[in-house]
Design a protein around this motif. Structure first.
Motif, PDB file in Angstrom:
ATOM      1  N   GLU A 179       0.934  -1.334  -0.183  1.00 21.48           N
ATOM      2  CA  GLU A 179      -0.479  -0.328  -0.244  1.00 21.48           C
ATOM      3  C   GLU A 179       0.831   1.234  -0.162  1.00 21.48           C
ATOM      4  N   SER A 180       0.157   2.391  -0.787  1.00 22.13           N
ATOM      5  CA  SER A 180       0.701   3.227  -0.606  1.00 22.13           C
ATOM      6  C   SER A 180      -0.166   4.383  -0.644  1.00 22.13           C
ATOM      7  N   GLY A 194      -0.552   7.378   1.909  1.00 23.63           N
ATOM      8  CA  GLY A 194      -0.831   7.584   2.877  1.00 23.63           C
ATOM      9  C   GLY A 194      -0.783   8.743   3.395  1.00 23.63           C
ATOM     10  N   LEU A 200      -5.136   6.756  -1.676  1.00 20.72           N
ATOM     11  CA  LEU A 200      -4.126   5.294  -1.446  1.00 20.72           C
ATOM     12  C   LEU A 200      -4.048   4.327  -3.266  1.00 20.72           C
ATOM     13  N   CYS A 242      -3.025   0.325  -3.680  1.00 22.02           N
ATOM     14  CA  CYS A 242      -2.501  -1.019  -3.732  1.00 22.02           C
ATOM     15  C   CYS A 242      -1.613  -1.699  -4.250  1.00 22.02           C
ATOM     16  N   VAL A 261      -4.871   3.436  10.182  1.00 25.83           N
ATOM     17  CA  VAL A 261      -3.764   2.674   8.999  1.00 25.83           C
ATOM     18  C   VAL A 261      -4.710   2.017   8.479  1.00 25.83           C
ATOM     19  N   GLN A 275       1.142  -3.515   4.370  1.00 32.08           N
ATOM     20  CA  GLN A 275       1.908  -4.313   5.917  1.00 32.08           C
ATOM     21  C   GLN A 275       0.538  -2.297   6.360  1.00 32.08           C
ATOM     22  N   THR A 320      -1.135   2.042   5.346  1.00 32.10           N
ATOM     23  CA  THR A 320      -0.331   2.917   5.346  1.00 32.10           C
ATOM     24  C   THR A 320      -1.376   4.110   6.051  1.00 32.10           C
ATOM     25  N   GLN A 321      -0.361   4.302   7.089  1.00 26.82           N
ATOM     26  CA  GLN A 321      -0.622   5.367   7.764  1.00 26.82           C
ATOM     27  C   GLN A 321      -2.234   6.468   7.126  1.00 26.82           C
TER      28      GLN A 321
END
Length: 131
Positions: free
Chosen positions: A6-7, A9, A20, A22, A92, A123, A125-126
């Motif tokens: 994921e990216s 955030g 976001l 994925c 998250v 994992q 992404t916040q």
């Protein structure tokens, strides 16, 4: 083996937007669905949105009208466009990718428990929304 990343955030002000991504490295596999969940501190994981292999989508009640899920099949990537973000969206955000096949049991929102070839998670992404 399928890897999920994921990216996208970050920190955003209330009322703002984020997208976001994925990405699933699933060469040789067919993806059954791509689902976003989120988990805030002290809270249970909750469903955000799903896009299934048929292209159909569903959203959690809080996401309807504000979030939009889409997918680039060629890249095995799903996108979650989030608009009008609120403080309570802070969490998250995790991506779940079940693959088609047998030998495992996976959950696809709207379809329930289905037979699958494996169930993979990123994992996370916040996302932090500030006032």
């Amino acid at each position: 083996q399928v890897q999920v990343v994921e990216s996208g955030g970050g920190l955003v002000q209330s009322g703002g937007s984020l997208t976001l991504s994925c990405a699933a490295s699933a060469s040789g596999f067919n993806i059954a669905a791509m689902t976003w969940y989120r988990q805030a501190p002290g809270k249970e994981r909750e469903f955000v949105a799903v896009i299934r292999s048929t292209g159909s989508t569903d959203y959690g009640h809080f996401a309807q009208g504000r979030f939009s899920i889409s997918r680039n099949n060629a890249k095995n990537t799903t996108y979650l466009q989030m608009n009008n973000l609120k403080l309570e969206d802070t969490a998250v955000y995790l991506c779940n990718v079940p693959i088609e096949g047998y030998g495992h049991s996976c959950t696809i929102p709207g379809w329930g428990r289905v037979s699958c070839g494996g169930d993979y998670w990123g994992q996370g992404t916040q996302v932090t929304v500030t006032s």
